[in-house]
Design an enzyme around this catalytic site. Structure first.
Site, PDB file in Angstrom:
ATOM      1  N   SER A 132      -7.034  75.499 -28.666  1.00  0.00           N
ATOM      2  CA  SER A 132      -7.327  75.554 -27.227  1.00  0.00           C
ATOM      3  C   SER A 132      -6.299  76.421 -26.519  1.00  0.00           C
ATOM      4  O   SER A 132      -6.643  77.290 -25.709  1.00  0.00           O
ATOM      5  CB  SER A 132      -7.308  74.151 -26.619  1.00  0.00           C
ATOM      6  OG  SER A 132      -8.310  73.342 -27.152  1.00  0.00           O
ATOM      7  N   HIS A 157      -6.354  68.424 -20.120  1.00  0.00           N
ATOM      8  CA  HIS A 157      -6.591  69.524 -21.058  1.00  0.00           C
ATOM      9  C   HIS A 157      -6.882  70.822 -20.314  1.00  0.00           C
ATOM     10  O   HIS A 157      -6.309  71.878 -20.622  1.00  0.00           O
ATOM     11  CB  HIS A 157      -7.757  69.163 -21.985  1.00  0.00           C
ATOM     12  CG  HIS A 157      -7.995  70.154 -23.089  1.00  0.00           C
ATOM     13  ND1 HIS A 157      -8.851  71.227 -22.959  1.00  0.00           N
ATOM     14  CD2 HIS A 157      -7.484  70.231 -24.342  1.00  0.00           C
ATOM     15  CE1 HIS A 157      -8.861  71.919 -24.085  1.00  0.00           C
ATOM     16  NE2 HIS A 157      -8.039  71.349 -24.939  1.00  0.00           N
ATOM     17  N   ASP A 197     -14.368  73.511 -19.085  1.00  0.00           N
ATOM     18  CA  ASP A 197     -13.547  72.471 -19.702  1.00  0.00           C
ATOM     19  C   ASP A 197     -13.714  71.194 -18.885  1.00  0.00           C
ATOM     20  O   ASP A 197     -14.650  71.064 -18.097  1.00  0.00           O
ATOM     21  CB  ASP A 197     -12.090  72.932 -19.760  1.00  0.00           C
ATOM     22  CG  ASP A 197     -11.291  72.221 -20.847  1.00  0.00           C
ATOM     23  OD1 ASP A 197     -11.830  71.303 -21.499  1.00  0.00           O
ATOM     24  OD2 ASP A 197     -10.118  72.579 -21.044  1.00  0.00           O
TER      25      ASP A 197
END
Length: 565
Positions: free
Chosen positions: A476, A174, A76
């Site tokens: 996600s 994130h 990520d």
């Protein structure tokens, strides 16, 4: 706007780890059913805010004795290296940044002394890289030779260790949120006893205990990911269309011999990440294609008349721009057969999956994860369709189209519109989201706006104005939760068989599917998984597996399957 009934109101609050109860990672009693199952546009919930916690999958595994942690690779945009709920879960010595250096970079420390001299040291992160164990990747002889050259290049390469500010402290919101859902653990110690800390599950069942406290920072929660006993290898990548960067990421995960790979985002393959157009749009695209063809012929005619200005991004004579992307595709599939690759299905509400979740097939270990709400519906943004493996809990958002209406009727903007489901169907909007760890400071999702983020800068808070937690969701978040459950399965396998062995990717995927159920309801909700229409009339009459794959994952069932295997 229809009148607000008691059934359509959201709960006054909800348990901040409700998603772990929905996955049966923890056993939570939300009370009995108190009313008949409501219609599709009415909320269907038990006592969401105050469950009674009676046990957990963690207890089941702990009864097997000491078990080595699983290693989860998160590919990520990075993870906050010093988040109090994550810092002991991150394998800092194995994590790597492939976004800022082709052969990898790692921050040794964060320098606060402005007079300190800059220092950069070489480090061979890929030393010993060997892919022979992956077997036949299905490449042509030329492409296999090309990949072998890439592997040899990385095996002999040197990355850098930098004594600079870690870029993950600024761009990793994130990844930090996904990491919390996978391996977050309480930053807690018992009073006056730092040598023998209470186990994390102690705080789950005794949150008000005077024997253990959530760190000296009162802004921290006793937070839990799906497997707070495993470790995370942070593999940082960017959003650039750089196939080599992602080839390196999967090669590195293979080199580290991780137990699970989590890919909570798409890969920007120019060809394979393209979304197929809906039938009603194909006619328009044909017109565009004809226009492009006419433009091509015009440029050819100009070229025949003499040399023209070179287009920098155009493929040059003899080049094959898809070659590296094709190698990456086969590498992902090959790695997945050894290590499960948990992928997000995508957040565009399309009846097709993003790449690489779209590679999921029965003969590989790629797990495509969709999202569902506590109300039993597919999260309105969640992609679905052929290839979807299973679903996990997440948040929701509004929908306004000719196929369905899903509205937050408590929003102040709702009163400004005459929303109506006449001629269509209204589906209940979910007010639940996933609480997860946030990047501290102004670069985090909440930037200090949420109530749990209202901290002031201090010695215990590396952020400036921002906090440690955020509302999160998307596929996600769902994929991250499934990645945590896969880690639980690998730890259980070690407990049963001893050593450091692991289940291969196909075996993990099969067990995950067998442990999922299309008839489940998402705790503390009451409604079973229910199809809805998004992109076509009467789409909700299609088989439920089209929307939910094998169904909602049950972590306890998955762990028990490993125990009895």
């Amino acid at each position: 706007m229809p009148p607000q009934s008691e059934n359509t109101k959201p709960p006054a609050g909800y348990y901040y780890l409700w998603h772990l109860a929905a996955l049966r990672v923890i056993d939570a009693d939300f009370g009995p059913l108190t009313r008949p199952l409501p219609s599709n546009n009415e909320s269907a919930l038990r006592n969401a805010a105050n469950p009674v916690i009676t046990g957990s999958v963690w207890d089941t595994i702990a009864e097997l004795g000491a078990v080595s942690p699983a290693k989860v690779a998160l590919i990520d945009v990075g993870i906050s290296p010093d988040h109090p709920n994550l810092t002991t879960r991150i394998d800092h010595n194995a994590s790597i940044d492939l976004a800022t250096h082709r052969y990898g970079a790692r921050a040794l420390e964060i320098l606060n002394d402005t007079n300190s001299s800059y220092k950069e040291e070489k480090q061979a992160f890929f030393s010993g890289l060997d892919i022979s164990g992956l077997g036949n990747l299905g490449l042509s002889d030329d492409d296999k030779e090309y990949l072998d050259d890439i592997v040899a290049e990385y095996a002999a390469s040197n990355g850098v260790q930098r004594r600079l500010l870690d870029s993950n402290t600024m761009f990793a919101s994130h990844g930090t949120a996904c990491a919390g859902l996978i391996v977050g653990e309480p930053a807690a110690l018992p009073s006056g006893d730092s040598e023998n800390p209470s186990p994390p599950e102690y705080l789950l069942t005794n949150p008000d205990s005077t024997e253990a406290h959530p760190n000296k920072n009162p802004n921290l929660l006793p937070y839990f990911g799906a497997d707070p006993f495993s470790r995370l290898v942070n593999i940082t990548t960017s959003f650039e269309e750089d196939a080599r960067q992602f080839i390196a990421a999967f090669l590195y995960a293979h080199l580290q011999n991780v137990d699970v790979i989590v890919m909570p985002r798409g890969i920007p393959d120019p060809k394979r990440s393209a979304v197929e157009p809906k039938n009603e749009l194909k006619a328009d695209l044909e017109r565009w294609a004809n226009r492009d063809a006419a433009d091509l012929f015009a440029r050819i005619a100009v070229a025949e008349q003499g040399p023209s200005e070179l287009e920098p991004k155009a493929p040059q004579t003899g080049s094959n721009p898809d070659r590296l992307w094709k190698i990456l595709k086969q590498l992902i599939i090959g790695v997945s057969r050894k290590i499960p690759v948990i992928c997000a299905a995508g957040n565009s509400g399309e009846s097709q999956l993003i790449y690489p979740a779209s590679l999921a097939a029965p003969d590989n270990g790629i797990v495509a994860v969709g999202a569902v709400t506590v109300e039993g519906f597919r999260s309105c943004y969640s992609n679905y369709g052929e290839g979807l493996t299973l679903v996990a809990p997440s948040d929701d958002s509004e929908v306004f189209n000719r196929h369905q209406l899903r509205v937050d009727r408590l929003s102040p903007f709702a009163a400004k519109h005459q929303y109506s489901a006449d001629g269509g169907k209204e589906y209940c909007y979910s007010y639940f989201s996933l609480l997860s760890t946030d990047l501290p400071g102004v670069f985090g999702y909440d930037e200090g706006k949420a109530p749990w983020s209202s901290l002031l800068p201090s010695a215990n808070n590396p952020g400036v104005g921002g906090g440690y937690y955020t509302s999160f969701g998307g596929t996600s978040g769902a994929a991250a939760l499934v990645g945590g459950v896969a880690a639980l399965m690998q730890r259980t396998h070690r407990a049963v068989h001893g050593g450091t062995g692991k289940l291969n990717g196909v075996a993990v995927k099969n067990i995950l599917q067998e442990a999922s159920n299309l008839n489940s309801n998402v705790e503390p909700g009451l409604r079973p998984l229910t199809p809805d229409c998004m992109n076509a009339d009467n789409e909700d009459v299609i088989d439920p597996s089209y929307f939910f794959g094998a169904g909602l994952l049950n972590a306890a069932t998955a762990v028990n399957a490993v125990l009895t295997s």
